[in-house]
Each structure stands twice: as C-alpha cells, then as structure tokens.
Design a protein around this motif. Structure first.
Motif, PDB file in Angstrom:
ATOM      1  N   PHE A  74      -4.234  -0.655  17.082  1.00  0.00           N
ATOM      2  CA  PHE A  74      -3.507   0.286  16.224  1.00  0.00           C
ATOM      3  C   PHE A  74      -2.680   1.206  17.095  1.00  0.00           C
ATOM      4  O   PHE A  74      -2.897   1.300  18.307  1.00  0.00           O
ATOM      5  CB  PHE A  74      -4.458   1.092  15.326  1.00  0.00           C
ATOM      6  N   SER A  75      -1.703   1.840  16.469  1.00  0.00           N
ATOM      7  CA  SER A  75      -0.976   2.882  17.193  1.00  0.00           C
ATOM      8  C   SER A  75      -0.651   3.992  16.208  1.00  0.00           C
ATOM      9  O   SER A  75      -1.038   3.923  15.043  1.00  0.00           O
ATOM     10  CB  SER A  75       0.271   2.327  17.877  1.00  0.00           C
ATOM     11  N   GLY A  76       0.042   5.022  16.672  1.00  0.00           N
ATOM     12  CA  GLY A  76       0.268   6.180  15.815  1.00  0.00           C
ATOM     13  C   GLY A  76       1.739   6.409  15.535  1.00  0.00           C
ATOM     14  O   GLY A  76       2.584   5.577  15.837  1.00  0.00           O
ATOM     15  N   ASN A  77       2.001   7.555  14.945  1.00  0.00           N
ATOM     16  CA  ASN A  77       3.359   8.028  14.745  1.00  0.00           C
ATOM     17  C   ASN A  77       3.547   9.175  15.738  1.00  0.00           C
ATOM     18  O   ASN A  77       2.957  10.235  15.566  1.00  0.00           O
ATOM     19  CB  ASN A  77       3.519   8.505  13.290  1.00  0.00           C
ATOM     20  N   PRO A  78       4.330   8.957  16.802  1.00  0.00           N
ATOM     21  CA  PRO A  78       4.434   9.971  17.863  1.00  0.00           C
ATOM     22  C   PRO A  78       4.864  11.340  17.329  1.00  0.00           C
ATOM     23  O   PRO A  78       4.528  12.366  17.899  1.00  0.00           O
ATOM     24  CB  PRO A  78       5.486   9.413  18.813  1.00  0.00           C
TER      25      PRO A  78
ATOM     26  N   PRO B  15       0.991  13.292  14.880  1.00  0.00           N
ATOM     27  CA  PRO B  15      -0.254  12.786  15.465  1.00  0.00           C
ATOM     28  C   PRO B  15      -1.354  12.482  14.441  1.00  0.00           C
ATOM     29  O   PRO B  15      -2.178  11.601  14.649  1.00  0.00           O
ATOM     30  CB  PRO B  15      -0.688  13.941  16.384  1.00  0.00           C
ATOM     31  N   ALA B  16      -1.340  13.187  13.292  1.00  0.00           N
ATOM     32  CA  ALA B  16      -2.408  12.960  12.304  1.00  0.00           C
ATOM     33  C   ALA B  16      -2.227  11.648  11.543  1.00  0.00           C
ATOM     34  O   ALA B  16      -3.174  11.129  10.955  1.00  0.00           O
ATOM     35  CB  ALA B  16      -2.444  14.122  11.308  1.00  0.00           C
ATOM     36  N   ALA B  17      -0.988  11.117  11.548  1.00  0.00           N
ATOM     37  CA  ALA B  17      -0.701   9.973  10.684  1.00  0.00           C
ATOM     38  C   ALA B  17      -1.091   8.655  11.338  1.00  0.00           C
ATOM     39  O   ALA B  17      -0.263   7.790  11.620  1.00  0.00           O
ATOM     40  CB  ALA B  17       0.780   9.984  10.304  1.00  0.00           C
ATOM     41  N   VAL B  18      -2.372   8.527  11.595  1.00  0.00           N
ATOM     42  CA  VAL B  18      -2.890   7.351  12.286  1.00  0.00           C
ATOM     43  C   VAL B  18      -4.137   6.878  11.551  1.00  0.00           C
ATOM     44  O   VAL B  18      -4.855   7.679  10.971  1.00  0.00           O
ATOM     45  CB  VAL B  18      -3.210   7.718  13.765  1.00  0.00           C
ATOM     46  N   ARG B  19      -4.353   5.575  11.526  1.00  0.00           N
ATOM     47  CA  ARG B  19      -5.525   5.039  10.850  1.00  0.00           C
ATOM     48  C   ARG B  19      -6.291   4.198  11.857  1.00  0.00           C
ATOM     49  O   ARG B  19      -6.144   2.990  11.919  1.00  0.00           O
ATOM     50  CB  ARG B  19      -5.065   4.228   9.648  1.00  0.00           C
ATOM     51  N   GLY B  20      -7.087   4.878  12.694  1.00  0.00           N
ATOM     52  CA  GLY B  20      -7.785   4.171  13.762  1.00  0.00           C
ATOM     53  C   GLY B  20      -9.182   3.724  13.380  1.00  0.00           C
ATOM     54  O   GLY B  20      -9.584   2.591  13.670  1.00  0.00           O
ATOM     55  N   GLY B  21      -9.918   4.610  12.698  1.00  0.00           N
ATOM     56  CA  GLY B  21     -11.324   4.315  12.367  1.00  0.00           C
ATOM     57  C   GLY B  21     -11.513   2.936  11.763  1.00  0.00           C
ATOM     58  O   GLY B  21     -12.349   2.146  12.240  1.00  0.00           O
ATOM     59  N   PRO B  22     -10.730   2.590  10.736  1.00  0.00           N
ATOM     60  CA  PRO B  22     -10.913   1.279  10.115  1.00  0.00           C
ATOM     61  C   PRO B  22     -10.680   0.120  11.081  1.00  0.00           C
ATOM     62  O   PRO B  22     -11.284  -0.943  10.933  1.00  0.00           O
ATOM     63  CB  PRO B  22      -9.864   1.266   8.998  1.00  0.00           C
TER      64      PRO B  22
ATOM     65  N   ALA C 121      -3.278 -14.423  21.162  1.00  0.00           N
ATOM     66  CA  ALA C 121      -3.782 -14.021  19.848  1.00  0.00           C
ATOM     67  C   ALA C 121      -3.392 -15.018  18.771  1.00  0.00           C
ATOM     68  O   ALA C 121      -2.242 -15.080  18.359  1.00  0.00           O
ATOM     69  CB  ALA C 121      -3.230 -12.639  19.494  1.00  0.00           C
ATOM     70  N   ASP C 122      -4.379 -15.808  18.343  1.00  0.00           N
ATOM     71  CA  ASP C 122      -4.139 -16.700  17.200  1.00  0.00           C
ATOM     72  C   ASP C 122      -4.140 -15.907  15.910  1.00  0.00           C
ATOM     73  O   ASP C 122      -3.550 -16.312  14.916  1.00  0.00           O
ATOM     74  CB  ASP C 122      -5.227 -17.779  17.153  1.00  0.00           C
ATOM     75  N   LEU C 123      -4.856 -14.785  15.946  1.00  0.00           N
ATOM     76  CA  LEU C 123      -4.882 -13.891  14.780  1.00  0.00           C
ATOM     77  C   LEU C 123      -4.644 -12.474  15.292  1.00  0.00           C
ATOM     78  O   LEU C 123      -5.343 -12.017  16.201  1.00  0.00           O
ATOM     79  CB  LEU C 123      -6.258 -13.972  14.082  1.00  0.00           C
ATOM     80  N   ILE C 124      -3.646 -11.800  14.725  1.00  0.00           N
ATOM     81  CA  ILE C 124      -3.330 -10.422  15.153  1.00  0.00           C
ATOM     82  C   ILE C 124      -3.547  -9.474  13.981  1.00  0.00           C
ATOM     83  O   ILE C 124      -2.978  -9.664  12.902  1.00  0.00           O
ATOM     84  CB  ILE C 124      -1.850 -10.288  15.617  1.00  0.00           C
ATOM     85  N   LEU C 125      -4.364  -8.452  14.203  1.00  0.00           N
ATOM     86  CA  LEU C 125      -4.524  -7.372  13.223  1.00  0.00           C
ATOM     87  C   LEU C 125      -3.963  -6.119  13.871  1.00  0.00           C
ATOM     88  O   LEU C 125      -4.420  -5.721  14.942  1.00  0.00           O
ATOM     89  CB  LEU C 125      -5.995  -7.146  12.857  1.00  0.00           C
ATOM     90  N   PHE C 126      -2.978  -5.520  13.234  1.00  0.00           N
ATOM     91  CA  PHE C 126      -2.352  -4.341  13.845  1.00  0.00           C
ATOM     92  C   PHE C 126      -2.033  -3.292  12.789  1.00  0.00           C
ATOM     93  O   PHE C 126      -1.426  -3.591  11.768  1.00  0.00           O
ATOM     94  CB  PHE C 126      -1.064  -4.740  14.569  1.00  0.00           C
ATOM     95  N   MET C 127      -2.462  -2.065  13.053  1.00  0.00           N
ATOM     96  CA  MET C 127      -2.180  -0.934  12.168  1.00  0.00           C
ATOM     97  C   MET C 127      -1.167  -0.021  12.836  1.00  0.00           C
ATOM     98  O   MET C 127      -1.498   0.671  13.797  1.00  0.00           O
ATOM     99  CB  MET C 127      -3.453  -0.107  11.967  1.00  0.00           C
ATOM    100  N   PRO C 128       0.070  -0.009  12.358  1.00  0.00           N
ATOM    101  CA  PRO C 128       1.034   0.950  12.922  1.00  0.00           C
ATOM    102  C   PRO C 128       0.712   2.358  12.426  1.00  0.00           C
ATOM    103  O   PRO C 128      -0.126   2.534  11.537  1.00  0.00           O
ATOM    104  CB  PRO C 128       2.366   0.475  12.347  1.00  0.00           C
ATOM    105  N   GLY C 129       1.416   3.351  12.963  1.00  0.00           N
ATOM    106  CA  GLY C 129       1.259   4.715  12.469  1.00  0.00           C
ATOM    107  C   GLY C 129       1.855   4.844  11.070  1.00  0.00           C
ATOM    108  O   GLY C 129       2.529   3.937  10.577  1.00  0.00           O
ATOM    109  N   MET C 130       1.602   5.995  10.458  1.00  0.00           N
ATOM    110  CA  MET C 130       2.072   6.197   9.085  1.00  0.00           C
ATOM    111  C   MET C 130       3.233   7.189   9.036  1.00  0.00           C
ATOM    112  O   MET C 130       3.343   8.076   9.875  1.00  0.00           O
ATOM    113  CB  MET C 130       0.945   6.781   8.244  1.00  0.00           C
ATOM    114  N   THR C 131       4.023   7.029   7.997  1.00  0.00           N
ATOM    115  CA  THR C 131       5.088   8.003   7.718  1.00  0.00           C
ATOM    116  C   THR C 131       5.159   8.216   6.208  1.00  0.00           C
ATOM    117  O   THR C 131       4.283   7.758   5.471  1.00  0.00           O
ATOM    118  CB  THR C 131       6.432   7.512   8.327  1.00  0.00           C
ATOM    119  N   GLY C 132       6.222   8.907   5.764  1.00  0.00           N
ATOM    120  CA  GLY C 132       6.311   9.232   4.341  1.00  0.00           C
ATOM    121  C   GLY C 132       6.772   8.055   3.490  1.00  0.00           C
ATOM    122  O   GLY C 132       7.379   7.107   3.990  1.00  0.00           O
TER     123      GLY C 132
END
Ligand SMILES: Cc1cc2nc3c(=O)[nH]c(=O)nc-3n(C[C@H](O)[C@H](O)[C@H](O)COP(=O)(O)OP(=O)(O)OC[C@H]3O[C@@H](n4cnc5c(N)ncnc54)[C@H](O)[C@@H]3O)c2cc1C
Length: 379
Positions: free
Chosen positions: A150-154, A157-164, A242-253
């Motif tokens: 996962f990564s965030g929205n530079p 900083p709060a708009a990140v979903r890492g835990g899941p 990576a045959d399977l990629i799971l990626f969570m980008p950062g969030m925005t509006g």
C-alpha cells in the motif's frame, strides 16, 4: 429556513448511517432525506474474510429499508453530482434537486489509481467485488508469487488504508497454510517507507514486521513503486515477481467534489474544522473518509472515527438549527484489531497512550463479535 428544517445526508456508509442514528438518538424529529446509490450498508472491515470463505457477499451487505423505516428516513437512490445555492440544494444523478436546511456529507473517499499498469493490481479495499476477485484468483492459482502493498497520499498523510493490507497479507498466509499449499507460494509485502503502518505506533510496526519474518513473508521496503506489469511490481529498488498483485493506493476526495466549490485540503478532501463543519459553508458538515480534519499526524481514516465525527456533527447540526453555538468536537482515536484469520492484534492509540497487544485468538473472536453487534443495529 423553512419552518420544519429538512436534513439531507449524503452516503449510506458508516458516517452517514451513524449521523442518522445520532440525530434520532438526540430526539431530532426533522425530516431526513438520505442520498446514496444503494439502500445498503457494505461492511467493509469484513471483506478481509472473503478470500478464505469465512464471509460471503450476503453476510456483509445489510439492506437498509427496515432501518430507514424505523428512523423515518426517505432514501433517494442516486449519486450526488453537485451542489447549488451554497449547498442548500443537492443535485442528484436522477435529475432531482433536493433542498435542505442542513447537509451532512459522508460519501467516503476515492483511491488514487494513477500508477502505470494499475490494472494489473487488485485494489482490495474497493469493496466486496474486489475481495471476491482475490478469492477466485487464489483458488485458481496452483502456486506462484503474491505481492501485497500500500502507499499513501503525500498531501494527506491520514488518507491511507494500511491496516487492511496487513490483514490481507496475514490472512492469505494463514489461508494457504490451512489449505496445505503455502510452500508453493512466495509472498512479498512492499511499501515505499522502511516502516509501513507507522501511524499505528512503533511497537505495532515492530510486531507486524516480526510476524512477517516469522511467517516467511518477504519484505521489500523503502522503495517507491513505479509501475505494475503482468507478473511483476517495479519499484525504485528493483522488481518483485508477482502473479497476483494486491495494492492499495492512497485516498483522495470524491470526483463529485470537483463539480462544487467546496473547500479542499491539499490532498483533495473536504477541509473541515474540529466541529466537522465544512469551512466557509453554513449548515454543512462532513464526516468520515470524505473530510480532512484537524488532529494529530497519526489520525486514522477509520469507521470508528467516522462514528465519532457523526456524533459531533449531529449535535452541532441540532445546535445550529436551534440557533445555539456549535461546540461538539470528537476525540481522535486509532482503534483496530489486525486480524490474521485465526488471531488478532489489538492496536489502540490516543493522544496519551499507544498500546499494541501480542496476537491473540481472543481478538480474532472479538473482531467477529463486534461485526455482528455493529450490524445488528442496521438489520
Ligand atoms: C478492508 C477494510 C477493512 C477496514 N477495517 C476497518 C476496521 O477494522 N476498523 C475501522 O474502524 N475501519 C476500518 N476500515 C475503514 C472504514 O471502512 C472506513 O473508514 C469507513 O468505511 C469510512 O466511512 P465513510 O462513511 O466515511 O465512507 P464509506 O463507508 O466508504 O461510505 C461512503 C458512502 O457514500 C456513498 N457514495 C459514494 N459516492 C457517492 C455519491 N456521489 N453520491 C451519493 N453517495 C455516494 C457510498 O455508496 C457509500 O454508501 C476498513 C476498510 C476496509 C476497506
């Protein structure tokens, strides 16, 4: 303002539905109209259990007609497309124009899917369909490599979903072990920083990385992802097969914000104050993932925070309609159980405390129990 004020709430996720409950709990009798694409609550925290089959789609979707009837809410099935008259009119995709005396915005966030080749990755937190895709892909794989990151929205900083993403990582590892085929898979966790999930607190990060090492999950840390290709993740520090990629980008509006003059934070969320008021707009509040609120740098974007903000917004809305000053705020609290399918790690952070318990079986059951109890109020 009309004699009987009309409240309009946008969205039917955690923040929106909590706002309805909090308004009615405070004996607010004003008519409420709620606008959302579906009269359903999708319990997103439960989608981590879809790949293993512990949860199915129907377990996680709560039809809201009974709740709306109990709460005397009129539901308009539509997407909000914009606002007019300083937010006193809501424009819906059905063409309806909904007038209001007070507006609560809770339409969640949007993931920044701009990395080249993002179509090669599944964005797990997009919802139940994404989790079902992971389930089906895992089932079809005889073995191979899985990369999860996962990564965030530079700018936010709060708009990140890492835990899941930690939960998907540990959950998939446990699942493959339970199915007796873990040795046929390489799992790699990747993140642009050396300390993924730093907002959980240093002790939690240590525990998470230690657990990855114990399970034989490789890590590729401190390198920015550059692009995804069929069969690999390319980062500044090299390539991850990576045959399977799971990626969570950062969030925005949300994209519908662009059609309005609502004030935005640098990261694209709605700029709000400590009373959940949208800055510069009267009788307009925002709760949950849609808003950018003042608070500590580790402030999380969580359903739990959406609930706390909904309580503050409801009280302030009632006070505003009664001509009283708005003083209700919300505490910032990070509270989660990072689940691994059989165990859970409780992490709790407030201004004064930061707790990260070891993994416990009890916490896995507590998470499941919480889900059932939480959903009961909407059934
Ligand atoms: C896999 C996963 C695990 C998680 N685990 C946890 C956890 O353990 N604990 C925790 O506290 N949080 C957890 N979260 C985070 C939590 O789900 C979110 O923070 C929470 O959903 C935010 O609530 P919200 O009301 O702001 O937005 P959402 O719940 O996203 O709701 C947004 C609503 O707005 C609607 N909407 C969107 N666009 C429009 C539009 N244009 N017009 C009208 N309606 C619109 C949507 O349909 C939806 O009903 C998890 C999230 C995921 C994905």
């Amino acid at each position: 303002m009309s004699t009987t004020p009309h409240i309009v709430i946008l969205g039917s996720g955690f923040g929106a539905l909590s706002t309805v409950r909090e308004l009615r709990k405070r004996l607010c009798n004003a008519p409420i109209t709620l606008v959302s694409p579906r009269a359903e609550l999708h319990y997103l925290p439960g989608i981590i259990w879809v790949p293993s089959g512990k949860r199915r789609r129907e377990d996680l979707i709560v039809p809201l007609a009974p709740f709306f009837a109990r709460m005397r809410v009129r539901h308009v099935q539509a997407d909000v497309t914009g606002l007019e008259d300083g937010a006193r009119s809501v424009l819906a995709s059905t063409g309806e124009k909904i007038a209001n005396d007070a507006l609560v915005i809770a339409t969640g966030g949007r993931f920044i899917k701009k990395l080249p080749g993002i179509e090669h990755a599944i964005t797990p937190c997009e919802g139940i369909a994404a989790a079902e895709k992971i389930r089906d892909r895992l089932k079809a794989m005889q073995g191979g490599s899985i990369a999860i990151g996962f990564s965030g929205n530079p700018q936010e900083p709060a708009a990140v979903r890492g835990g899941p993403m930690f939960e998907f990582t540990f959950g998939i590892d446990t699942q493959l072990r339970q199915e007796g085929r873990r040795e046929k898979f390489e799992i790699t966790f990747f993140h642009p920083k050396q300390e993924p999930g730093k907002r959980l607190g240093a002790k939690a990060v240590q525990g998470i990385l230690g657990e990855m090492a114990r399970r034989g999950i490789h890590t590729h840390l401190g390198h920015k992802p550059l692009r995804f290709e069929a069969g690999k993740v390319v980062t500044e520090g090299g390539e991850i097969p990576a045959d399977l990629i799971l990626f969570m980008p950062g969030m925005t509006g949300n994209t519908w914000f662009d059609a309005t003059s609502l004030p935005r934070s640098p990261g694209g969320l709605l700029a709000a104050d400590a009373q959940c008021r949208v800055q510069g707009f009267s009788n307009t509040w925002v709760v949950g993932d849609s808003g950018s609120f003042p608070g500590p740098e580790w402030a999380p974007k969580q359903a739990h925070m959406a609930d706390l903000q909904a309580a503050a917004a409801a009280q302030n809305l009632i006070d505003a309609l009664a001509g009283r000053p708005q003083s209700a705020g919300f505490k910032t609290e990070l509270l989660c159980i990072i689940d691994s399918l059989t165990e859970g790690k409780l992490v709790w952070r407030t201004e004064h405390r930061n707790l990260a318990l070891p993994r416990l079986r009890l916490m896995h059951w507590a998470k499941s129990h919480f889900e059932a109890r939480y959903l009961r109020q909407y059934r």
